[in-house]
Scaffold this active site. Structure first.
Site, PDB file in Angstrom:
ATOM      1  CB  SER A 286     -26.227   6.107  33.141  1.00  0.00           C
ATOM      2  OG  SER A 286     -27.237   5.230  32.691  1.00  0.00           O
TER       3      SER A 286
ATOM      4  CD  GLU B 111     -37.229   8.104  28.236  1.00  0.00           C
ATOM      5  OE1 GLU B 111     -37.994   8.911  28.780  1.00  0.00           O
ATOM      6  OE2 GLU B 111     -36.175   7.685  28.773  1.00  0.00           O
TER       7      GLU B 111
ATOM      8  CD  GLU C  22     -31.038  12.878  27.503  1.00  0.00           C
ATOM      9  OE1 GLU C  22     -30.808  13.122  28.677  1.00  0.00           O
ATOM     10  OE2 GLU C  22     -32.135  12.435  27.100  1.00  0.00           O
TER      11      GLU C  22
ATOM     12  N   GLY D  82     -31.936  11.984  34.530  1.00  0.00           N
ATOM     13  CA  GLY D  82     -33.198  11.277  34.713  1.00  0.00           C
ATOM     14  C   GLY D  82     -33.269  10.670  36.113  1.00  0.00           C
ATOM     15  N   GLY D  83     -32.933   9.406  36.220  1.00  0.00           N
ATOM     16  CA  GLY D  83     -33.089   8.660  37.478  1.00  0.00           C
ATOM     17  C   GLY D  83     -32.509   9.369  38.695  1.00  0.00           C
TER      18      GLY D  83
ATOM     19  N   GLY E 167     -30.930   5.375  31.373  1.00  0.00           N
ATOM     20  CA  GLY E 167     -31.562   4.456  32.318  1.00  0.00           C
ATOM     21  C   GLY E 167     -30.925   3.078  32.376  1.00  0.00           C
TER      22      GLY E 167
ATOM     23  CG  ASN F 133     -36.750  14.131  31.737  1.00  0.00           C
ATOM     24  OD1 ASN F 133     -37.914  14.187  32.148  1.00  0.00           O
ATOM     25  ND2 ASN F 133     -36.427  13.526  30.605  1.00  0.00           N
ATOM     26  CD1 TRP F 134     -37.286  15.111  38.461  1.00  0.00           C
ATOM     27  CD2 TRP F 134     -39.225  15.934  39.247  1.00  0.00           C
ATOM     28  NE1 TRP F 134     -36.991  15.989  39.486  1.00  0.00           N
ATOM     29  CE2 TRP F 134     -38.154  16.500  39.974  1.00  0.00           C
ATOM     30  CE3 TRP F 134     -40.527  16.302  39.546  1.00  0.00           C
ATOM     31  CZ2 TRP F 134     -38.369  17.432  41.008  1.00  0.00           C
ATOM     32  CZ3 TRP F 134     -40.751  17.220  40.570  1.00  0.00           C
ATOM     33  CH2 TRP F 134     -39.673  17.768  41.295  1.00  0.00           C
ATOM     34  CE  LYS F 135     -35.859  10.026  31.600  1.00  0.00           C
ATOM     35  NZ  LYS F 135     -35.047   8.947  31.038  1.00  0.00           N
TER      36      LYS F 135
ATOM     37  CG  HIS G 111     -36.279  12.442  26.286  1.00  0.00           C
ATOM     38  ND1 HIS G 111     -36.324  11.065  26.274  1.00  0.00           N
ATOM     39  CD2 HIS G 111     -35.427  12.796  27.285  1.00  0.00           C
ATOM     40  CE1 HIS G 111     -35.533  10.607  27.232  1.00  0.00           C
ATOM     41  NE2 HIS G 111     -34.978  11.634  27.871  1.00  0.00           N
TER      42      HIS G 111
END
Ligand code: 13P
Length: 255
Positions: free
Chosen positions: A215, A100, A170, A236-237, A176, A10-12, A98
């Site tokens: 993470s 967010e 999640e 993610g990151g 993150g 997930n590159w956001k 998600h």
């Protein structure tokens, strides 16, 4: 039942066109080198087509969107992207719910359930995200929150819809933050989610892949994926660095 692991990127809201293209090629090469792991890349929507082309060229990885409109069809819905449009761009998966988007775009359980349904109506495989906040965990509400979030979707679409869906646990406090859930915490939550599905249909529950997200890095992936009910990750990151992401895919392949 053995479940094929799935690792999704997930590159956001990251990458330029050029970066997206390069990253997709590097991830595709990594995915092509590992057997028996499904790899999914979810770029920003404006890069769906070039990323899909880069993945297809190297025959490694499927394409997904980070969100999808709850509205089916076409119409005056400025800014929305329908499931059919994601399909038309070559997408196979769509992340829905998600945290967010729940937190900052006002998506409640009912909205997420409609998005899940709209994604499937378009022929996409939804990746349904659920997870508790730190406050909820500290208040002993984790199980209740997961049951509520999953229950809303179950009520909307029924258990049969989960035969072609993916779940992602999640925990919000792990996203993150560099503070992953422990393998035991992840396993406990995943087992609860599977048990919730099993109450309606044991066979479907057994076949659903439940990803862990929050993470995940190359150095903690293996111990998370070693858990019985952890069938891969939503990254993610670490998905913005091909070397890290490919190492996570490799770790999934070893389980
Ligand atoms: P991080 O891997 O950056 O914690 O993000 C997880 C996530 O939100 C994936 O959807």
């Amino acid at each position: 039942m053995p479940r094929t692991p799935l690792v999704a990127a997930n590159w956001k809201m990251h990458t330029t066109h050029e970066e997206a293209d390069r990253l997709a090629r590097e991830i595709a090469a990594g995915a092509a080198a590992v057997q028996d792991v499904d790899v999914v890349v979810c770029p920003p929507s404006c890069y769906l087509m070039p990323v899909g082309a880069a993945l297809a060229e190297r025959k490694g990885g499927a394409l997904g969107s980070q969100d999808v409109s709850e509205i089916v069809g076409t119409g005056a819905h400025t800014g929305d992207i329908s499931g059919a449009m994601v399909r038309d761009c070559g997408g196979t998966y769509a992340i829905v719910g998600h945290s967010e988007r729940r937190a900052t775009r006002g998506e409640d359980d009912a909205c997420v359930a409609r998005k899940f349904e709209a994604a499937q109506a378009a022929g996409l495989i939804p990746i349904l995200c659920v997870g508790e906040t730190l406050e909820e965990r500290d208040g002993g509400e984790t199980d209740a929150v997961l049951a509520r979030q999953l229950g809303a979707v179950l009520e909307q679409v029924g258990i049969a819809a989960f035969a072609t869906a993916v779940l992602a646990y999640e925990p919000v406090w792990a996203i993150g933050t560099g503070r992953s859930a422990s393998p035991e915490q992840a396993q406990a939550a995943h087992a609860r989610l599977r048990a919730t599905l099993a109450a309606s249909d044991a066979k479907i529950a057994d076949s659903v892949r439940i990803l862990y997200g929050g993470s995940v890095k190359a150095d903690n992936a293996a111990e998370l994926f070693a858990q019985d009910d952890v069938d891969g990750g939503l990254i993610g990151g670490a998905s913005l660095k091909a070397e890290q992401f490919n190492a996570i895919v490799k770790a999934a392949g070893n389980h």
